[in-house]
Design a protein around this motif. Sequence first.
Motif, PDB file in Angstrom:
ATOM      1  N   ARG A  35      31.141  38.736  63.534  1.00 23.70           N
ATOM      2  CA  ARG A  35      30.114  38.724  64.623  1.00 23.70           C
ATOM      3  C   ARG A  35      31.041  38.033  65.887  1.00 23.70           C
ATOM      4  NH1 ARG A  35      24.806  36.731  62.913  1.00 23.70           N
ATOM      5  NH2 ARG A  35      24.516  39.157  62.174  1.00 23.70           N
ATOM      6  N   GLU A  36      32.098  36.973  65.651  1.00 24.32           N
ATOM      7  CA  GLU A  36      32.556  36.413  66.744  1.00 24.32           C
ATOM      8  C   GLU A  36      33.518  37.182  67.474  1.00 24.32           C
ATOM      9  OE1 GLU A  36      32.846  35.400  63.434  1.00 24.32           O
ATOM     10  OE2 GLU A  36      34.726  34.455  62.865  1.00 24.32           O
ATOM     11  N   LEU A  37      33.843  38.354  66.898  1.00 23.80           N
ATOM     12  CA  LEU A  37      34.432  39.262  67.855  1.00 23.80           C
ATOM     13  C   LEU A  37      33.856  40.149  69.095  1.00 23.80           C
ATOM     14  CD1 LEU A  37      37.313  41.073  65.292  1.00 23.80           C
ATOM     15  CD2 LEU A  37      37.646  39.103  67.289  1.00 23.80           C
ATOM     16  N   GLY A  38      32.487  39.859  68.788  1.00 24.94           N
ATOM     17  CA  GLY A  38      31.693  40.481  69.884  1.00 24.94           C
ATOM     18  C   GLY A  38      31.798  41.859  69.938  1.00 24.94           C
ATOM     19  N   ARG A  39      32.019  42.541  70.991  1.00 26.98           N
ATOM     20  CA  ARG A  39      32.129  43.889  71.565  1.00 26.98           C
ATOM     21  C   ARG A  39      33.450  44.177  71.528  1.00 26.98           C
ATOM     22  NH1 ARG A  39      27.951  46.096  75.621  1.00 26.98           N
ATOM     23  NH2 ARG A  39      29.001  47.926  75.288  1.00 26.98           N
TER      24      ARG A  39
END
Length: 307
Positions: A35-39
């Motif tokens: 999730r921390e990689l985002g988009r």
Amino acid sequence: MAVDRGRYTTLVEPERGHKRKQQQQRRLVVAMKARELGRKGIVVGDRVALVGDVSGRPDTLARVVRVEPRTSMLRRSADDTDDTDGIERPVVANADQLVIVTALADPPPRPRMIDRILVAAFDAEIDTLLCLTKSDLAPPDELVALYEPLGVSHIVVHKGGSLDELRDHLAGRISVLVGHSGVGKSTLVNALVPDANRAVSHVNAVTGRGRHTSTSAVALELPEGGWIIDTPGVRSFGLAHVSVETVLAAFPDLVEGTVTCPKGCTHLGEGCALDAWAAAGHADAARLESLRRLLASREGAPDEPPA
Ligand SMILES: Nc1nc2c(ncn2[C@@H]2O[C@H](COP(=O)(O)OP(=O)(O)OP(=O)(O)O)[C@@H](O)[C@H]2O)c(=O)[nH]1
Ligand SMILES: [Mg+2]
Ligand SMILES: [Zn+2]
């Protein structure tokens, strides 16, 4: 190596000097994006860091937590409108050679498309190789002559023929195959990589167009060392992000002729100092023509074969 609906197939190399034996094997690990990689996009060719279950056992899923800095990135602009048709855009990271695959016939060659891919390669600072396929159907001379002034290396191949020269160009490098649907990219990959098993399909006899058989990019390891990346056929190649300066930089022999150009010169005619410079014998006419063709290829709608 592959991206498919949010699942990333990665190749894990054993760490040197790693103590635990069972972790030392070279293996495929399927991962999802943390999730921390985002988009942030992850594309074929990316080098990534994994956490979680990296055993590679069936039904396990690791997480990608970091994407390493890229040495190159093949981009297509957001001005492309074909991203709604479900065909993945061939955006590839860390490639060091772009192989522009063009059939000599069936489908017919489209120089404007080749020009646009060349411009994208200049922009991404990736070496290019023009690979002319289906030489059993038509001769290569005209196309070869068109690209001679650009100094682009080329090879001519046909199904069942020798691929030794192509293998020499590919050995030890990361090469990405780009071209229209039906030009024979997957056919080449199947011939170069044992067990590649890439699906191939014939060109539609009525429309003369490929069937978009390959739907996602896949990286495969070559027996000679190096990697080859098969990509889905492209319909267009957006270049809105590429500047005049970037294209000009690929023509160092002509740069000096532009110093007296008016500010913001497009170098396409009208007031461009290159005409006088060429007339005075400082520039090779074919080189100037090629520069202008490539500059012009950036303008207007992306290459769209007639329906
Ligand atoms: N005559 C001839 N046909 C070829 C040659 N190479 C490939 N073909 C045929 O061209 C058709 C298209 O080949 P593919 O390898 O599927 O083309 P592709 O570029 O991967 O197409 P997409 O995956 O749709 O982008 C197939 O029917 C191949 O058998 C060749 O050298 N000569
Ligand atoms: Mg294919
Ligand atoms: Zn100019």
